[in-house]
Design a protein around this motif. Structure first.
Motif, PDB file in Angstrom:
ATOM      1  N   ALA A 167       0.884  -1.170   0.000  1.00 56.49           N
ATOM      2  CA  ALA A 167       0.000   0.000   0.000  1.00 56.49           C
ATOM      3  C   ALA A 167       0.915   1.211   0.000  1.00 56.49           C
ATOM      4  CB  ALA A 167      -0.896   0.010   1.236  1.00 56.49           C
ATOM      5  N   SER A 168       0.429   2.327  -0.496  1.00 57.98           N
ATOM      6  CA  SER A 168       1.265   3.527  -0.537  1.00 57.98           C
ATOM      7  C   SER A 168       1.665   3.910   0.893  1.00 57.98           C
ATOM      8  CB  SER A 168       0.491   4.671  -1.175  1.00 57.98           C
ATOM      9  OG  SER A 168      -0.593   5.016  -0.338  1.00 57.98           O
ATOM     10  N   GLU A 169       2.785   4.628   1.005  1.00 58.55           N
ATOM     11  CA  GLU A 169       3.251   5.038   2.337  1.00 58.55           C
ATOM     12  C   GLU A 169       2.168   5.865   3.042  1.00 58.55           C
ATOM     13  OE1 GLU A 169       7.426   6.221   2.828  1.00 58.55           O
ATOM     14  OE2 GLU A 169       6.625   8.037   3.764  1.00 58.55           O
ATOM     15  N   GLU A 170       1.515   6.708   2.268  1.00 52.30           N
ATOM     16  CA  GLU A 170       0.471   7.579   2.807  1.00 52.30           C
ATOM     17  C   GLU A 170      -0.661   6.751   3.447  1.00 52.30           C
ATOM     18  OE1 GLU A 170      -1.237   9.589  -0.430  1.00 52.30           O
ATOM     19  OE2 GLU A 170      -2.258  11.103   0.806  1.00 52.30           O
ATOM     20  N   SER A 171      -1.154   5.749   2.728  1.00 54.13           N
ATOM     21  CA  SER A 171      -2.271   5.000   3.306  1.00 54.13           C
ATOM     22  C   SER A 171      -1.817   4.079   4.435  1.00 54.13           C
ATOM     23  CB  SER A 171      -3.073   4.237   2.242  1.00 54.13           C
ATOM     24  OG  SER A 171      -2.237   3.554   1.389  1.00 54.13           O
ATOM     25  N   ARG A 172      -0.570   3.619   4.369  1.00 53.53           N
ATOM     26  CA  ARG A 172      -0.074   2.784   5.479  1.00 53.53           C
ATOM     27  C   ARG A 172       0.052   3.605   6.758  1.00 53.53           C
ATOM     28  NH1 ARG A 172       4.761   0.988   4.999  1.00 53.53           N
ATOM     29  NH2 ARG A 172       5.486   2.013   3.121  1.00 53.53           N
ATOM     30  N   LEU A 173       0.576   4.828   6.603  1.00 55.77           N
ATOM     31  CA  LEU A 173       0.698   5.724   7.763  1.00 55.77           C
ATOM     32  C   LEU A 173      -0.674   6.045   8.346  1.00 55.77           C
ATOM     33  CD1 LEU A 173       3.328   8.472   6.887  1.00 55.77           C
ATOM     34  CD2 LEU A 173       3.222   7.089   8.938  1.00 55.77           C
ATOM     35  N   ALA A 174      -1.629   6.351   7.474  1.00 58.74           N
ATOM     36  CA  ALA A 174      -2.971   6.711   7.942  1.00 58.74           C
ATOM     37  C   ALA A 174      -3.622   5.543   8.671  1.00 58.74           C
ATOM     38  CB  ALA A 174      -3.820   7.145   6.747  1.00 58.74           C
ATOM     39  N   ARG A 175      -3.468   4.323   8.126  1.00 58.95           N
ATOM     40  CA  ARG A 175      -4.083   3.145   8.780  1.00 58.95           C
ATOM     41  C   ARG A 175      -3.484   2.888  10.150  1.00 58.95           C
ATOM     42  NH1 ARG A 175      -3.676  -0.891   3.758  1.00 58.95           N
ATOM     43  NH2 ARG A 175      -5.250   0.102   2.488  1.00 58.95           N
ATOM     44  N   ARG A 176      -2.145   2.890  10.206  1.00 55.64           N
ATOM     45  CA  ARG A 176      -1.484   2.600  11.476  1.00 55.64           C
ATOM     46  C   ARG A 176      -1.813   3.684  12.516  1.00 55.64           C
ATOM     47  NH1 ARG A 176       2.342  -1.354  12.872  1.00 55.64           N
ATOM     48  NH2 ARG A 176       1.002  -2.678  11.680  1.00 55.64           N
ATOM     49  N   SER A 177      -1.910   4.924  12.039  1.00 49.71           N
ATOM     50  CA  SER A 177      -2.208   6.042  12.924  1.00 49.71           C
ATOM     51  C   SER A 177      -3.617   5.885  13.521  1.00 49.71           C
ATOM     52  CB  SER A 177      -2.104   7.326  12.103  1.00 49.71           C
ATOM     53  OG  SER A 177      -2.457   8.408  12.885  1.00 49.71           O
ATOM     54  N   LEU A 178      -4.556   5.508  12.696  1.00 47.31           N
ATOM     55  CA  LEU A 178      -5.931   5.276  13.167  1.00 47.31           C
ATOM     56  C   LEU A 178      -5.968   4.141  14.182  1.00 47.31           C
ATOM     57  CD1 LEU A 178      -8.303   5.502  10.067  1.00 47.31           C
ATOM     58  CD2 LEU A 178      -8.548   6.674  12.268  1.00 47.31           C
ATOM     59  N   GLU A 179      -5.200   3.082  13.874  1.00 45.26           N
ATOM     60  CA  GLU A 179      -5.149   1.899  14.737  1.00 45.26           C
ATOM     61  C   GLU A 179      -4.582   2.253  16.121  1.00 45.26           C
ATOM     62  OE1 GLU A 179      -3.748  -1.411  12.085  1.00 45.26           O
ATOM     63  OE2 GLU A 179      -2.422  -1.655  13.831  1.00 45.26           O
ATOM     64  N   VAL A 180      -3.462   2.990  16.123  1.00 44.60           N
ATOM     65  CA  VAL A 180      -2.752   3.253  17.371  1.00 44.60           C
ATOM     66  C   VAL A 180      -3.314   4.458  18.127  1.00 44.60           C
ATOM     67  CG1 VAL A 180      -0.467   3.757  18.374  1.00 44.60           C
ATOM     68  CG2 VAL A 180      -0.659   2.197  16.439  1.00 44.60           C
ATOM     69  N   HIS A 181      -3.657   5.531  17.384  1.00 42.97           N
ATOM     70  CA  HIS A 181      -4.075   6.782  18.052  1.00 42.97           C
ATOM     71  C   HIS A 181      -5.558   7.087  17.893  1.00 42.97           C
ATOM     72  CE1 HIS A 181       0.172   7.682  18.662  1.00 42.97           C
ATOM     73  NE2 HIS A 181       0.363   7.381  17.394  1.00 42.97           N
ATOM     74  N   GLY A 182      -6.249   6.318  17.089  1.00 42.45           N
ATOM     75  CA  GLY A 182      -7.681   6.544  16.881  1.00 42.45           C
ATOM     76  C   GLY A 182      -7.971   7.730  15.973  1.00 42.45           C
ATOM     77  N   THR A 183      -6.938   8.340  15.413  1.00 43.65           N
ATOM     78  CA  THR A 183      -7.125   9.456  14.478  1.00 43.65           C
ATOM     79  C   THR A 183      -5.944   9.492  13.503  1.00 43.65           C
ATOM     80  OG1 THR A 183      -6.928  11.877  14.313  1.00 43.65           O
ATOM     81  CG2 THR A 183      -6.222  10.916  16.373  1.00 43.65           C
ATOM     82  N   ALA A 184      -6.151  10.184  12.380  1.00 45.69           N
ATOM     83  CA  ALA A 184      -5.049  10.322  11.417  1.00 45.69           C
ATOM     84  C   ALA A 184      -4.759  11.804  11.192  1.00 45.69           C
ATOM     85  CB  ALA A 184      -5.389   9.606  10.114  1.00 45.69           C
ATOM     86  N   ASP A 185      -4.864  12.621  12.268  1.00 43.43           N
ATOM     87  CA  ASP A 185      -4.531  14.041  12.115  1.00 43.43           C
ATOM     88  C   ASP A 185      -2.997  14.199  12.082  1.00 43.43           C
ATOM     89  OD1 ASP A 185      -3.613  13.863  14.711  1.00 43.43           O
ATOM     90  OD2 ASP A 185      -5.346  14.874  15.601  1.00 43.43           O
ATOM     91  N   ALA A 186      -2.537  15.432  11.817  1.00 50.14           N
ATOM     92  CA  ALA A 186      -1.104  15.655  11.577  1.00 50.14           C
ATOM     93  C   ALA A 186      -0.223  15.161  12.731  1.00 50.14           C
ATOM     94  CB  ALA A 186      -0.858  17.132  11.309  1.00 50.14           C
ATOM     95  N   ALA A 187      -0.656  15.425  13.983  1.00 53.76           N
ATOM     96  CA  ALA A 187       0.169  15.033  15.130  1.00 53.76           C
ATOM     97  C   ALA A 187       0.264  13.510  15.229  1.00 53.76           C
ATOM     98  CB  ALA A 187      -0.438  15.606  16.411  1.00 53.76           C
ATOM     99  N   ALA A 188      -0.871  12.839  15.016  1.00 54.69           N
ATOM    100  CA  ALA A 188      -0.882  11.370  15.092  1.00 54.69           C
ATOM    101  C   ALA A 188      -0.041  10.767  13.963  1.00 54.69           C
ATOM    102  CB  ALA A 188      -2.322  10.865  15.015  1.00 54.69           C
ATOM    103  N   LEU A 189      -0.125  11.366  12.778  1.00 51.25           N
ATOM    104  CA  LEU A 189       0.670  10.866  11.646  1.00 51.25           C
ATOM    105  C   LEU A 189       2.162  10.992  11.952  1.00 51.25           C
ATOM    106  CD1 LEU A 189      -1.158  12.214   8.454  1.00 51.25           C
ATOM    107  CD2 LEU A 189      -0.997   9.859   9.239  1.00 51.25           C
ATOM    108  N   ALA A 190       2.543  12.127  12.544  1.00 50.47           N
ATOM    109  CA  ALA A 190       3.955  12.338  12.861  1.00 50.47           C
ATOM    110  C   ALA A 190       4.419  11.319  13.896  1.00 50.47           C
ATOM    111  CB  ALA A 190       4.158  13.760  13.377  1.00 50.47           C
TER     112      ALA A 190
END
Ligand code: DC
Length: 249
Positions: A167-190
């Protein structure tokens, strides 16, 4: 998903190998495929994570490669391979939750890049896969879905079906961020970037999981939701069963 002709073909033992980077959805997709086909489910990443918990508890520093490997060879690891109710234990202690902690996620690459550790865990993984293919602890010999980084290439290059789930890096980051932090906002993505990008960069020094090897089917899930990805994986298995049916005739 599979029709009855395919189902019949799938009655002979089946080994499905699925590799991919962090956040590709590998674990949940592999588990769903195993559930759908009543196969055992082997999460090899969980073995590296359990090894990280074990060596930490043994007081071994990850810099001492030989001591780490020696500790891992003594690791009393057991796993239940039921995709509906998997478990992982060190001795009598269930470590399913512990191995997912941020600390373990941050440290696991230092254990997983130790080549002697890899040799030991590869040996155990191969033993489990061969066991499931023949007698089978969970599957009764129907087979196994094994997922990780080097299953299609090193652990089970002879698997019946080999898939690289990307999967693209962007969608992998967004998925993992949602999984771990419950959101994919800028802080969670970082905050997630280290777990996904840095870890994959470290891991890819010892395993190749970004480009499909010969004979490995690439499944790109960037534009697919979870169900669509599972269906696509099942179609790849189905294609294999049909080809096997033709060659067996
Ligand atoms: O898939 P995961 O995030 O649970 O994997 C944990 C770690 O183990 C990750 O750093 C990659 C490594 N790993 C590996 O090197 N080889 C495997 N077959 C599976 C995982």
């Amino acid at each position: 998903m599979t029709d009855s002709a395919t189902d019949t073909r799938l009655r002979s033992p089946l080994v499905i190998a699925i590799d991919g980077p962090s956040g590709s959805g590998k674990s949940s997709v592999s588990k769903a495929v195993a559930r759908s086909l009543s196969l055992a489910y082997l999460d090899t990443g969980a073995m590296y994570r359990a090894a990280t918990v074990w060596v930490t508890e043994q007081g071994v520093t990850t810099e001492d490669g030989a001591a780490v490997a020696e500790a891992v060879r003594r690791m009393p690891l057991s796993m239940r391979l039921d995709p509906v109710d998997p478990s992982i234990a060190l001795g009598d202690r269930d470590v399913a939750a512990e191995i997912r902690s941020t600390e373990v996620s941050a440290r696991v690459s230092s254990v997983a890049t130790n080549l002697e550790v890899r040799a030991e865990l590869r040996r155990r993984q191969r033993e489990i896969i061969d066991g499931e293919r023949t007698l089978g602890g969970f599957s009764g010999g129907r087979g196994v879905v094994a997922e990780g980084r080097d299953i299609t290439t090193v652990v089970a290059p002879d698997a019946d079906v080999r898939i690289l789930l990307t999967a693209s890096e962007e969608s992998r980051l967004a998925r993992r961020s949602l999984e771990v932090h419950g959101t994919a906002d800028a802080a969670a993505l970082a905050a997630t970037r280290d777990q996904v990008v840095r870890r994959d960069a470290d891991d890819s020094t010892v395993t190749q999981f970004t480009v499909a090897a010969d004979g490995v089917v690439t499944l790109d899930s960037s534009e697919l939701d979870f169900d669509q990805t599972v269906q696509a994986a099942l179609r790849i298995v189905d294609d294999h069963a049909r080809r096997r049916a033709v060659t067996d005739q």
